[in-house]
Design an enzyme around this catalytic site. Sequence first.
Site, short mmCIF file in Angstrom:
data_model
loop_
_atom_site.label_atom_id
_atom_site.label_comp_id
_atom_site.label_asym_id
_atom_site.label_seq_id
_atom_site.Cartn_x
_atom_site.Cartn_y
_atom_site.Cartn_z
N CYS A 13 -6.36 -2.59 9.58
CA CYS A 13 -6.40 -3.15 10.88
C CYS A 13 -5.69 -2.60 11.64
CB CYS A 13 -4.69 -3.85 9.87
SG CYS A 13 -3.20 -2.58 9.23
N HIS A 74 3.11 4.81 7.73
CA HIS A 74 3.66 4.28 6.58
C HIS A 74 5.15 4.57 7.03
CE1 HIS A 74 0.60 4.48 3.14
NE2 HIS A 74 1.24 2.48 3.25
N GLU A 126 6.62 2.66 3.09
CA GLU A 126 7.20 2.43 4.46
C GLU A 126 8.08 1.68 4.37
OE1 GLU A 126 6.65 -2.47 5.67
OE2 GLU A 126 4.88 -1.57 5.81
N THR A 167 5.84 -4.80 5.85
CA THR A 167 5.28 -5.07 6.48
C THR A 167 3.38 -6.05 4.84
OG1 THR A 167 3.74 -3.52 6.65
CG2 THR A 167 4.83 -3.83 8.21
N SER A 223 -3.03 1.92 -3.15
CA SER A 223 -2.93 0.71 -2.25
C SER A 223 -1.65 -0.47 -1.70
CB SER A 223 -4.68 0.18 -0.69
OG SER A 223 -4.34 -1.31 0.17
N ASN A 225 -0.91 -3.01 -0.18
CA ASN A 225 -2.06 -4.48 0.76
C ASN A 225 -3.28 -4.76 -0.09
OD1 ASN A 225 -4.72 -3.86 2.75
ND2 ASN A 225 -2.60 -2.48 2.74
N SER A 267 -6.70 -0.83 4.60
CA SER A 267 -6.61 0.83 4.64
C SER A 267 -8.50 1.20 4.40
CB SER A 267 -5.61 1.66 3.42
OG SER A 267 -4.05 1.00 3.91
#
Length: 650
Positions: A13, A74, A126, A167, A223, A225, A267
Amino acid sequence: MRELHLAKSAGFCYGVRRAVELAESAASSGTPCVLLGHIIHNQNVVDRLASLGLRTVESPSEVPEGCQVVIRSHGESRAVYEALQARGANILDATCPNVKRIHQIVSQAEEHGRQPVIVGTPDHPEVVAIAGWCRRPVVLSGVEDLTKWLSGDPKRRELPLTFVSQTTSTQKIWEDCVKKAKKECTNPEFFDTICGATSKRQEEAHQLAAVCDNMVVIGDRKSSNTKRLTEICREVCPSVQQIERAEELDWSRLAQAEVVGITAGASTPAWIIKEVCDKMSDEIMEIEESFADMLEQSIKTLNNGDKVTGTVVAITPTEIQVDLGTKHSGYIPVSELTDDPTAKVEDLVKVGDEVEAIVVRVNDQEGVVTLSKRRLDVDKHWEEIEAARENETVLEGVVTEDNKGGVVVSVKGIRVFVPASQTGLPRETPMSTLVKEKVRVIITEVNRARRRVVGSISRVIRAERAAAAEKVWAEIEEGKHYTGTVKSLTSYGAFVDIGGVDGMVHISELSWSRIKHPSEVVKVGDTVDVYVISFDTEKKKISLGMKDRSQDPWTVFTTTYQVGDTANVRVVKLMPFGAFAEVVPGVDGLIHISQIADHRIEKPGDVLAEGDKVDVKITDVDMENKKVSLSIRALLEEGPADEEPAEDEE
């Protein structure tokens, strides 16, 4: 395996890409630099950066004094920044702009006496960093934690709560918490801080997985996400495998699949995705070219003044977040959305809408682009304003202010000055009465170079009134009914606007009762029902009536009274020869001077006054001429019925 599909949003991203590029730039600068914690959740990337000379340390105390230090994507707590500054470190902040924004939200919430509530995985870096910007953070993993926390102390439901989200959380987790809080809490506010890129990636993964026999999710096992992507794919796809590198592929599962989809966490670098694609397909060039195009689009540079198109991914009370498909995060402040002060954000844009905007400011360091839809719209609207001037087109706008010379109307985001003489208001009416009102104007002057536009409201009013009048005169006929507005009063009647044309209701046609002035029945501004008695198209005159013709007063009188009856009447007019009195509304009778008293009087005013109510006897009714004779004397002479004689008369 016959078909291979790659998700459009697979891979880095913009926040992760920016962090990695910042670290690579620091490595090539030749200045000593360390990474504070793993810059992103991908060991392959961390190992690659280590090969470039970037060592990873775990705490500020390990950072050599005066050394450069990269803050990971993060983010870090306020205390970490203060510790690094105390050591004289040169901070290179790679915190994702979306995460940075959450730090500001929770910090400002506490400053205003609100309680920040963070929805996310408590031990995620994060979330730990976000909590580090609050003095008393509350971190909840989902709606179950929220339920327990609220139940722990009933007073918590009354607190001013500010909710934010990790997020990389899912919309379901966030929406479940929002629903619960709205139902049970008295003063919550919500900031949907789930990254737009994350939401888009998750939605694409869900859609792709639904049509594939096998899904491959590429990303580090640490990770968050990537884990979310895997969970989402498993909801709709029978076979999902999460891998970090190509050598982990389960070829037996792939061989049985007709359609295979590939997605990757935020990532995951492009070179790992391409490595996996190389292993999975003989059509390597086609996949590489597709991915290269996508990559080129994602790193596209933006400049001030560029026109861009993006998708709305989040809406907050202060701004609209837009996915531009680049490494930048696009934001449209609410003030840059529209120039209409009465417009509501929720009526203008919704999540998923595609919007055009112009780039106002680019901050490459933070990866943020400030956009303006309003300014782009204004440029377009200048052309429409100029065309309206040429074609004399009527436009709508909102009056935003007034001054000594006139009023200012916002038309399509452009200030249009309307002189006082062109407002259509009477001289004695304050122009401030138009402020915030919607009006229709015609453009009379345009000077784009000087940003000056002049318009007229009264010209529109006159034109519309003329058109309405033409319609009235074309369709008017005796007996036709209209709903009109009382425009003015005179001693002899009322003028009523029936739609572009004024007609006159004579005082005698306002009411069946005798009245001295029209103000006894109507006032200026009243809405009234009227009918046409007569009209003259040449002289442009219309005579109107308001009295209900179905209620004939003479009929009411004759069905109520007959000769010999007694009635209580109201004196309405005194004359030398007698007094007129209202028997029923619309029917007056005459009390001759000789019938007012049982003795001689000089004039009616010696005994009666207008407005008096007296009992009379109806002595005569002239049906042909509709005249009624009344007498007070007749009642006086009759005396009380069955009166007993006085004792001294016996």
